[in-house]
Design an enzyme around this catalytic site. Structure first.
Site, PDB file in Angstrom:
ATOM      1  N   LYS A 136       0.301   4.783   8.516  1.00 25.69           N
ATOM      2  CA  LYS A 136       0.902   5.193   7.244  1.00 25.69           C
ATOM      3  C   LYS A 136      -0.151   5.286   6.146  1.00 25.69           C
ATOM      4  O   LYS A 136      -0.210   6.269   5.400  1.00 25.69           O
ATOM      5  CB  LYS A 136       2.001   4.199   6.865  1.00 25.69           C
ATOM      6  CG  LYS A 136       2.622   4.412   5.496  1.00 25.69           C
ATOM      7  CD  LYS A 136       2.020   3.490   4.424  1.00 25.69           C
ATOM      8  CE  LYS A 136       2.306   2.035   4.694  1.00 25.69           C
ATOM      9  NZ  LYS A 136       1.771   1.156   3.611  1.00 25.69           N
ATOM     10  N   LYS A 147      -7.258   1.255  -2.941  1.00 29.30           N
ATOM     11  CA  LYS A 147      -6.866   0.818  -1.595  1.00 29.30           C
ATOM     12  C   LYS A 147      -7.113   1.919  -0.575  1.00 29.30           C
ATOM     13  O   LYS A 147      -7.474   1.639   0.581  1.00 29.30           O
ATOM     14  CB  LYS A 147      -5.387   0.407  -1.580  1.00 29.30           C
ATOM     15  CG  LYS A 147      -4.892  -0.123  -0.219  1.00 29.30           C
ATOM     16  CD  LYS A 147      -5.663  -1.353   0.250  1.00 29.30           C
ATOM     17  CE  LYS A 147      -5.255  -1.808   1.635  1.00 29.30           C
ATOM     18  NZ  LYS A 147      -3.911  -2.389   1.713  1.00 29.30           N
ATOM     19  N   THR A 201       0.868  -1.173   0.000  1.00 28.66           N
ATOM     20  CA  THR A 201       0.000   0.000   0.000  1.00 28.66           C
ATOM     21  C   THR A 201       0.902   1.220   0.000  1.00 28.66           C
ATOM     22  O   THR A 201       1.612   1.492   0.955  1.00 28.66           O
ATOM     23  CB  THR A 201      -0.924   0.014   1.225  1.00 28.66           C
ATOM     24  OG1 THR A 201      -1.759  -1.151   1.174  1.00 28.66           O
ATOM     25  CG2 THR A 201      -1.809   1.251   1.214  1.00 28.66           C
TER      26      THR A 201
END
Length: 295
Positions: free
Chosen positions: A244, A176, A101
């Site tokens: 993150k 995502k 990701t």
């Protein structure tokens, strides 16, 4: 078409997710060469027939499909764009698939530089956690050219079931972000619900029997709430990596002049959790914060 007879897969990143994913490729009959910063993490794969490479560059020179699932965008950038990285060492015609990701902008830049070298690039982040990785039923969100997607589909199908080409380079990463935004607020709800059940004196397992199959049902409720109940906070997905991801989503939302109050709240709570020393716990550890916290 990529087959087990004409394909050597280079796999970089053998952590919680990557180890299982690479294992499925081995079981499918592919030759797999691997590299990880810590060789010990790859020991089970080596015992199963994977071949160790001591650098990204050496791996890239041998493989015609290269899959990465590493930690942060900075790691992705180093692996692909560094002097000793994938793009400077891979053969023409190689397919590269970043399943980390990461940021849509980095995915687009990797695609651009790969194109200049006659290398095919896909961004293909995943969802499903450690369970999905172990059971080869990950959701895989893909960005890139349809031709490359079709060529790599047999490889991707070894690791997941719900595989969708979302659009051009970067579209997988954008998708995502949608996934992570949805999870962020949902994890607050799941954690609060389990904390409420406990404080109300209910049997949380019985509560789950009712609410998991009603309108409140979700992947997090079915898969992570049971772990909360028994105090299992081992990482299927690290708190630090979720933070993150949420920061990437917040940055992208800001670029689109979009408000994301649920995402902002979730990130603040997870940062508080990380500051308590839980950055390497699984995301279900939010339960420990909300079960104690008084708003």
């Amino acid at each position: 078409m990529l087959t087990t007879n004409n394909t050597v897969i280079g796999f970089i990143g053998t952590g919680v997710m990557g180890k299982s994913m690479a294992g499925h490729l081995l079981k499918a009959g592919y030759k797999v060469v691997i590299y990880s910063r810590t060789k010990e993490k790859a020991s089970e794969l080596l015992e199963s027939g994977a071949i160790w490479k001591d650098s990204v560059a050496n791996l890239a020179k041998e493989a015609n499909v290269i899959i990465t699932i590493v930690g942060y965008p900075s790691d992705v950038e180093e692996v692909y764009l560094g002097e000793n990285g994938v793009l400077n060492n891979a053969m023409k015609g190689t397919y590269i698939i970043d399943m980390t990701t990461s940021t849509p902008s980095l995915a687009k830049e990797i695609f651009r530089q790969a194109k200049e070298r006659d290398i095919n690039s896909l961004d293909a982040p995943v969802s499903g956690g450690d369970v999905g990785a172990k059971e080869a039923r990950l959701t895989i969100m893909v960005g890139g050219e349809e031709r490359a997607y079709n060529a790599c589909l047999p490889v991707l199908e070894c690791m997941g079931h719900n595989i969708v080409l979302q659009g051009d380079a970067g579209a997988g990463q954008h998708t995502k972000m949608c996934n992570q935004i949805a999870i962020a607020s949902n994890m607050i709800g799941v954690s609060e619900a389990m904390a409420y059940a406990t404080k109300a004196g209910l049997n949380p397992e019985n509560v789950l029997k009712s609410i998991s199959f009603g309108a409140a049902g979700s992947w997090s409720l079915s898969n992570l709430a049971p772990r909360m109940i028994v105090g299992d906070f081992e990482p299927g997905f690290y708190v630090k990596h979720f933070i993150k991801d949420m920061q990437i989503a917040l940055d992208e939302a800001e670029l689109m002049d979009m408000n994301t109050p649920g995402l902002e709240l979730a990130k603040s709570l997870y940062e508080e959790l990380a500051n308590l020393g839980e950055e390497n716990s699984g995301t279900q550890a939010l339960f420990t914060l909300l079960s104690k916290k008084t708003f």
